[in-house]
Design a protein around this motif. Structure first.
Motif, mmCIF file in Angstrom:
data_model
loop_
_atom_site.group_PDB
_atom_site.id
_atom_site.type_symbol
_atom_site.label_atom_id
_atom_site.label_comp_id
_atom_site.label_asym_id
_atom_site.label_seq_id
_atom_site.Cartn_x
_atom_site.Cartn_y
_atom_site.Cartn_z
ATOM 1 N N MET A 100 0.827 -1.201 0.000
ATOM 2 C CA MET A 100 0.000 0.000 0.000
ATOM 3 C C MET A 100 0.873 1.268 0.000
ATOM 4 O O MET A 100 0.499 2.268 -0.582
ATOM 5 N N VAL A 101 2.032 1.201 0.639
ATOM 6 C CA VAL A 101 2.935 2.353 0.716
ATOM 7 C C VAL A 101 4.172 2.055 -0.121
ATOM 8 O O VAL A 101 4.876 1.073 0.135
ATOM 9 N N LYS A 102 4.418 2.888 -1.133
ATOM 10 C CA LYS A 102 5.570 2.693 -2.006
ATOM 11 C C LYS A 102 6.858 2.719 -1.195
ATOM 12 O O LYS A 102 7.039 3.574 -0.340
ATOM 13 N N GLY A 103 7.747 1.759 -1.478
ATOM 14 C CA GLY A 103 9.031 1.720 -0.792
ATOM 15 C C GLY A 103 9.038 0.803 0.416
ATOM 16 O O GLY A 103 10.079 0.576 1.014
ATOM 17 N N ILE A 104 7.858 0.285 0.792
ATOM 18 C CA ILE A 104 7.786 -0.627 1.942
ATOM 19 C C ILE A 104 7.137 -1.930 1.497
ATOM 20 O O ILE A 104 6.016 -1.944 1.018
ATOM 21 N N GLY A 105 7.884 -3.000 1.666
ATOM 22 C CA GLY A 105 7.353 -4.340 1.455
ATOM 23 C C GLY A 105 7.356 -5.061 2.790
ATOM 24 O O GLY A 105 7.575 -4.438 3.840
ATOM 25 N N PRO A 106 7.150 -6.369 2.786
ATOM 26 C CA PRO A 106 7.096 -7.121 4.043
ATOM 27 C C PRO A 106 8.362 -7.001 4.907
ATOM 28 O O PRO A 106 8.268 -6.897 6.122
ATOM 29 N N ILE A 107 9.538 -6.973 4.277
ATOM 30 C CA ILE A 107 10.797 -6.922 5.046
ATOM 31 C C ILE A 107 10.946 -5.574 5.750
ATOM 32 O O ILE A 107 11.228 -5.510 6.952
ATOM 33 N N PHE A 108 10.732 -4.488 5.007
ATOM 34 C CA PHE A 108 10.859 -3.170 5.628
ATOM 35 C C PHE A 108 9.735 -2.911 6.617
ATOM 36 O O PHE A 108 9.923 -2.220 7.618
ATOM 37 N N ALA A 109 8.560 -3.467 6.359
ATOM 38 C CA ALA A 109 7.459 -3.316 7.317
ATOM 39 C C ALA A 109 7.855 -3.922 8.657
ATOM 40 O O ALA A 109 7.645 -3.324 9.717
ATOM 41 N N LYS A 110 8.450 -5.110 8.617
ATOM 42 C CA LYS A 110 8.890 -5.787 9.851
ATOM 43 C C LYS A 110 9.966 -4.960 10.561
ATOM 44 O O LYS A 110 9.924 -4.786 11.776
ATOM 45 N N ARG A 111 10.913 -4.423 9.805
ATOM 46 C CA ARG A 111 11.984 -3.600 10.392
ATOM 47 C C ARG A 111 11.417 -2.325 11.024
ATOM 48 O O ARG A 111 11.825 -1.931 12.119
ATOM 49 N N LEU A 112 10.510 -1.665 10.306
ATOM 50 C CA LEU A 112 9.933 -0.418 10.813
ATOM 51 C C LEU A 112 9.141 -0.639 12.092
ATOM 52 O O LEU A 112 9.281 0.106 13.064
ATOM 53 N N VAL A 113 8.306 -1.681 12.102
ATOM 54 C CA VAL A 113 7.509 -1.966 13.299
ATOM 55 C C VAL A 113 8.430 -2.424 14.433
ATOM 56 O O VAL A 113 8.208 -2.070 15.593
ATOM 57 N N GLY A 114 9.487 -3.167 14.094
ATOM 58 C CA GLY A 114 10.458 -3.579 15.108
ATOM 59 C C GLY A 114 11.131 -2.390 15.765
ATOM 60 O O GLY A 114 11.391 -2.388 16.970
ATOM 61 N N LYS A 115 11.387 -1.356 14.986
ATOM 62 C CA LYS A 115 12.066 -0.159 15.502
ATOM 63 C C LYS A 115 11.107 0.798 16.218
ATOM 64 O O LYS A 115 11.395 1.296 17.292
ATOM 65 N N PHE A 116 9.930 1.045 15.621
ATOM 66 C CA PHE A 116 9.046 2.088 16.132
ATOM 67 C C PHE A 116 7.754 1.571 16.766
ATOM 68 O O PHE A 116 6.990 2.358 17.327
ATOM 69 N N GLY A 117 7.493 0.278 16.645
ATOM 70 C CA GLY A 117 6.283 -0.284 17.253
ATOM 71 C C GLY A 117 5.020 0.330 16.675
ATOM 72 O O GLY A 117 4.942 0.659 15.500
ATOM 73 N N GLY A 118 4.039 0.513 17.549
ATOM 74 C CA GLY A 118 2.750 1.045 17.144
ATOM 75 C C GLY A 118 2.771 2.496 16.708
ATOM 76 O O GLY A 118 1.784 3.010 16.191
ATOM 77 N N GLU A 119 3.914 3.174 16.898
ATOM 78 C CA GLU A 119 4.013 4.590 16.523
ATOM 79 C C GLU A 119 4.560 4.794 15.115
ATOM 80 O O GLU A 119 4.777 5.927 14.692
ATOM 81 N N VAL A 120 4.773 3.707 14.377
ATOM 82 C CA VAL A 120 5.422 3.823 13.073
ATOM 83 C C VAL A 120 4.644 4.711 12.101
ATOM 84 O O VAL A 120 5.256 5.466 11.336
ATOM 85 N N LEU A 121 3.327 4.683 12.127
ATOM 86 C CA LEU A 121 2.550 5.533 11.213
ATOM 87 C C LEU A 121 2.747 7.010 11.542
ATOM 88 O O LEU A 121 2.865 7.843 10.635
ATOM 89 N N ALA A 122 2.826 7.338 12.818
ATOM 90 C CA ALA A 122 3.093 8.723 13.227
ATOM 91 C C ALA A 122 4.500 9.146 12.810
ATOM 92 O O ALA A 122 4.713 10.291 12.395
ATOM 93 N N VAL A 123 5.458 8.217 12.910
ATOM 94 C CA VAL A 123 6.829 8.520 12.482
ATOM 95 C C VAL A 123 6.843 8.839 10.990
ATOM 96 O O VAL A 123 7.453 9.820 10.559
ATOM 97 N N ILE A 124 6.144 8.035 10.188
ATOM 98 C CA ILE A 124 6.105 8.259 8.739
ATOM 99 C C ILE A 124 5.484 9.615 8.424
ATOM 100 O O ILE A 124 5.969 10.340 7.556
ATOM 101 N N GLU A 125 4.445 9.982 9.137
ATOM 102 C CA GLU A 125 3.732 11.226 8.844
ATOM 103 C C GLU A 125 4.389 12.467 9.444
ATOM 104 O O GLU A 125 4.386 13.528 8.830
ATOM 105 N N GLU A 126 4.949 12.348 10.662
ATOM 106 C CA GLU A 126 5.398 13.532 11.386
ATOM 107 C C GLU A 126 6.899 13.625 11.606
ATOM 108 O O GLU A 126 7.448 14.721 11.648
#
Length: 148
Positions: A100-126
């Motif tokens: 759904m988001v260009k540049g993020i597939g399953p591997i990067f999704a796992k890394r991003l959530v591993g790093k930022f947890g439930g706040e990852v969407l806020a990190v992407i936006e803000e």
């Protein structure tokens, strides 16, 4: 009349849960067939309805009637269906990894959530500059993610 509802009764049931799989989606009409992981249901629930867009990992809330389709089995035919952003780390990871988001597939999704947890969407936006703290994300990929 018996105590159990039939497909011809008008009592509406509610189902909410995480979209595990989008089985079918028509971009013109919004008609969709979803397989949903819903609390209180042992197996995935099939929900049929209409949404402007939907992807795996999104949380949906549906209200409708149960119908037993001869070919596809028990389904909730949704009179109202709405998608809400995922809030659990599992849901966010599935949502981001769905393409759904260009540049993020399953591997990067796992890394991003591993790093930022439930706040990852806020990190992407803000706080998008923080995305570069994740291995494999540099300025170009970060830009694609933020634009997506």
């Amino acid at each position: 009349m018996g105590a159990s509802p039939t497909a011809t009764e008008t009592r509406l049931d509610r189902v909410s849960g995480m979209v595990e799989r989008v089985t079918f989606f028509n971009e013109e009409s919004g008609f969709c067939v979803l397989r949903v992981k819903a609390p209180g249901h042992r197996d995935l629930v099939t929900v049929v309805g209409s949404l402007p867009s939907v992807s795996a990992g999104e949380w949906i809330a549906a209200e409708g009637t149960w119908v037993r389709d001869r070919e596809y089995g028990l389904q909730l035919k949704a009179a109202t269906l709405r998608a809400v952003p995922p809030t659990t780390p599992e849901g966010i990871e599935k949502y981001l990894g769905s393409g759904m988001v260009k540049g993020i597939g399953p591997i990067f999704a796992k890394r991003l959530v591993g790093k930022f947890g439930g706040e990852v969407l806020a990190v992407i936006e803000e706080r998008w500059a923080d995305l570069e703290q994740v291995e494999g994300i540099g300025p170009k990929r970060r830009q694609r993610i933020v634009q997506g």
